[in-house]
Design an enzyme around this catalytic site. Structure first.
Site, short mmCIF file in Angstrom:
data_model
loop_
_atom_site.label_atom_id
_atom_site.label_comp_id
_atom_site.label_asym_id
_atom_site.label_seq_id
_atom_site.Cartn_x
_atom_site.Cartn_y
_atom_site.Cartn_z
N ALA A 91 0.91 -1.17 0.07
CA ALA A 91 -0.12 -0.23 -0.01
C ALA A 91 0.82 1.35 -0.05
CB ALA A 91 -0.93 -0.08 1.39
N ASP A 145 -4.02 -2.93 4.40
CA ASP A 145 -4.66 -3.65 5.54
C ASP A 145 -4.87 -2.88 6.57
OD1 ASP A 145 -4.47 -6.10 4.11
OD2 ASP A 145 -2.93 -7.02 5.26
N GLU A 159 9.34 3.76 6.90
CA GLU A 159 9.17 2.31 6.92
C GLU A 159 10.04 1.94 8.06
OE1 GLU A 159 7.62 -0.60 5.77
OE2 GLU A 159 8.78 -1.46 7.52
N GLN A 160 9.23 0.99 8.92
CA GLN A 160 10.11 0.57 10.44
C GLN A 160 11.25 -0.13 10.15
OE1 GLN A 160 7.20 -1.09 12.94
NE2 GLN A 160 6.79 -2.80 11.61
N ARG A 170 6.09 -13.08 -3.61
CA ARG A 170 5.98 -11.72 -3.12
C ARG A 170 7.39 -10.89 -3.13
NH1 ARG A 170 1.81 -10.60 1.01
NH2 ARG A 170 0.37 -12.27 0.22
N TYR A 206 0.04 -22.97 -6.39
CA TYR A 206 0.44 -22.35 -7.66
C TYR A 206 1.67 -22.03 -7.96
CZ TYR A 206 -0.19 -18.07 -4.66
OH TYR A 206 -0.06 -17.28 -3.76
C1 LIG Z 1 -1.61 -16.10 3.90
C2 LIG Z 1 -2.10 -14.76 3.21
C3 LIG Z 1 -2.13 -14.84 1.85
C4 LIG Z 1 -2.49 -13.67 1.16
N1 LIG Z 1 -2.74 -13.89 -0.34
C5 LIG Z 1 -3.01 -13.06 -0.80
C6 LIG Z 1 -3.24 -13.02 -2.56
O1 LIG Z 1 -3.03 -14.01 -3.04
N2 LIG Z 1 -3.66 -11.88 -3.14
C7 LIG Z 1 -3.68 -10.47 -2.42
O2 LIG Z 1 -3.80 -9.51 -3.22
N3 LIG Z 1 -3.53 -10.44 -1.05
C8 LIG Z 1 -3.13 -11.47 -0.40
N4 LIG Z 1 -2.87 -11.55 0.74
C9 LIG Z 1 -3.15 -10.06 1.59
C10 LIG Z 1 -1.93 -9.34 1.30
O3 LIG Z 1 -0.90 -9.79 1.79
C11 LIG Z 1 -1.97 -7.93 2.19
O4 LIG Z 1 -3.65 -7.48 2.04
C12 LIG Z 1 -1.05 -6.96 1.86
O5 LIG Z 1 0.26 -7.50 2.47
C13 LIG Z 1 -1.03 -5.74 2.67
O6 LIG Z 1 -0.19 -4.58 2.41
P1 LIG Z 1 0.01 -3.49 3.20
O7 LIG Z 1 0.97 -2.66 2.56
O8 LIG Z 1 -1.43 -2.81 3.37
O9 LIG Z 1 0.43 -3.89 4.54
P2 LIG Z 1 1.76 -4.67 4.81
O10 LIG Z 1 2.38 -5.48 3.82
O11 LIG Z 1 1.61 -5.19 6.23
O12 LIG Z 1 2.98 -3.35 5.05
C14 LIG Z 1 2.91 -2.58 6.33
C15 LIG Z 1 4.31 -1.78 6.31
O13 LIG Z 1 4.22 -0.83 7.19
C16 LIG Z 1 5.29 -1.14 8.08
N5 LIG Z 1 4.85 -0.52 9.39
C17 LIG Z 1 4.12 -1.03 10.18
N6 LIG Z 1 3.79 -0.29 11.30
C18 LIG Z 1 4.92 0.60 11.07
C19 LIG Z 1 5.15 2.00 12.01
N7 LIG Z 1 4.51 2.14 13.01
N8 LIG Z 1 6.04 2.86 11.40
C20 LIG Z 1 6.61 2.60 10.07
N9 LIG Z 1 6.48 1.38 9.45
C21 LIG Z 1 5.54 0.69 9.84
C22 LIG Z 1 5.63 -2.70 7.97
O14 LIG Z 1 6.90 -2.96 8.48
C23 LIG Z 1 5.08 -2.87 6.53
O15 LIG Z 1 6.34 -2.93 6.00
C24 LIG Z 1 -2.70 -12.58 1.78
C25 LIG Z 1 -2.43 -12.37 3.22
C26 LIG Z 1 -2.08 -13.68 3.71
C27 LIG Z 1 -2.16 -13.54 5.15
#
Ligand SMILES: Cc1cc2nc3c(=O)[nH]c(=O)nc-3n(C[C@H](O)[C@H](O)[C@H](O)COP(=O)(O)OP(=O)(O)OC[C@H]3O[C@@H](n4cnc5c(N)ncnc54)[C@H](O)[C@@H]3O)c2cc1C
Length: 393
Positions: free
Chosen positions: A15, A294, A34-35, A108, A217
């Protein structure tokens, strides 16, 4: 908003990186905090439906990723207990023709590398690692974040892209509680040879059993097979990617066919994600702070859309800020209005898929009968609203 000051982005996951790229396309600069000290991704696969591939194309990332992807021809759904094939749902050329973009499956690490490569090549994006945001505040005419070491940074807008355990969420939707599902996803990588007995290595497989399912897959352009086993698991760990032993996982897979269990037992390493969700958030934005990915909408992985939603969020959020440069709070509310119905529907459909996958007894019999008799293309067409999404013009 004067677009001279960079937008602040908490988190450098899918995101956060995608949001910075989407903002840059509108001439809006950003700073990602990024932490983690270094970007790394636990080995696992991710499915990217046509809506996600379209978003990656809009962000200029698709060409960097294309050589690493696999394009499965179909989803072969098996009755878990005996391996009997219930249906073969079309992907490959069928879904690409239907939605104007393919269905990709990738490692990933390859997705993150492609996003980062694009971020680093894009002027106007600064990435600051080792910066854990401890506090965020909206001061009416600006926002500020403070790191765990006391550094304070200010900006016009803050995007909380800090994942399922978001700190920024309290500034937008206070009181939101994470709910534990009682299930975990365990993931492993296999060689195509080790997985040969599961069927065509170029397709995706789904095996359904009461209370559990397994998905596999090809990723890394077919060089590896990603496996995910979702089973009951009451270990409510906070760890992202905790190691898991086969001996702890195997009893939960006892109802699956021996040929599947044998393949899974050969995996060199398992990692486990305890699965959490929240009730739909009351807000995705509040004043000059918005949530994406997320942080905004944790979603169970039963529709494989969580990461894809993060890509869509990024494009919609950036477009909203570009459309209302003088009114960031109004722009973020427009983003919320545009995204809430869709992300809530995705979260609900994913939860419902989980219920259907895990049925037992007569309900499972009825599900299997329906899968075996309803034309597979009709089963896939139920997701046209998911995959047919178009980025903002
Ligand atoms: C088993 C599993 C399978 C999945 N399969 C799929 C799939 O096939 N297709 C799909 O689209 N999605 C899939 N997902 C969902 C997908 O992995 C998540 O929706 C996605 O990774 C979310 O991305 P994000 O950037 O929102 O959060 P994250 O990937 O969690 O990134 C958040 C980032 O913020 C950083 N952070 C956190 N707190 C702080 C802070 N206080 N200060 C600074 N940095 C911080 C973290 O270190 C991290 O790098 C799956 C999830 C799981 C658990």
């Amino acid at each position: 908003m004067a677009h001279t000051e960079p937008v602040l982005i908490a988190g450098g996951g899918i995101a956060g990186l995608a949001t910075s790229l989407a903002l840059a396309q509108h001439g809006i600069s950003s700073r990602i905090f990024e932490q983690r000290e270094i970007f790394s991704e636990a080995g696992a696969g991710i499915q990217i439906g046509p809506n996600g591939v379209r978003a990656l194309s809009a962000l200029g990332v698709a060409p960097l990723l294309a050589r690493h992807v696999s394009v499965p021809e179909e989803i072969v759904v098996h009755q878990g207990a005996n391996g009997r094939i219930l249906t073969r749902m079309p992907l490959g050329g069928w879904i690409a023709d239907r939605h104007g973009a393919p269905y990709w499956v990738v490692h990933r690490r390859d997705l993150q590398t492609a996003l980062l490569e694009r971020v680093r090549a894009t002027p106007g994006i600064a990435v600051e690692t080792g910066f854990a945001i401890a506090e965020a505040a909206d001061h009416g005419d600006h926002v500020s974040v403070r790191s765990s070491t006391g550094t304070t940074v200010r900006g016009p807008v803050l995007v909380g892209a800090d994942g399922i355990r978001s700190r920024i969420r309290t500034a937008v939707a206070p009181g939101t509680q994470l709910r534990f599902s009682g299930k975990a996803a365990s993931r492993a990588l296999l060689s195509p040879d080790a997985a040969a007995s599961l069927g065509d290595a170029a397709s995706m497989g789904v095996w359904l059993a009461p209370g559990a399912h397994v998905v596999h897959y090809p990723i890394a352009a077919g060089a590896q097979i990603a496996v995910v086993a979702i089973v009951p698991d009451d270990r409510m760990t906070d760890d992202w990617a905790a190691p898991n032993d086969w001996s702890a996982l195997a009893p939960h897979l006892a109802s699956f066919a021996p040929e599947l269990r044998q393949v899974l037992a050969s995996a060199p390493e398992w990692r486990r994600w305890a699965l959490f969700e929240t009730a739909p958030l009351a807000n995705l934005a509040n004043g000059r702070i918005a949530l994406a990915g997320d942080a905004a909408h944790p979603v169970f992985p039963f529709l494989a859309q969580g990461g894809v939603m993060a890509l869509e969020d990024a494009l919609v959020l950036a477009s909203a800020l570009a459309n209302q440069p003088e009114d960031p709070a109004g722009a973020l509310k427009a983003y919320e209005a545009a995204r809430r119905p869709r992300v809530n529907a995705i979260v609900a459909t994913s939860r419902q898929n989980g219920r259907i996958f895990h049925l037992s007894g007569p309900a499972a019999f009825a599900r299997n009968l329906a899968m075996a008799t309803v034309p597979a293309a009709r089963l896939m067409a139920r997701y046209d609203w998911v995959y047919g999404w178009q980025p903002p013009a």
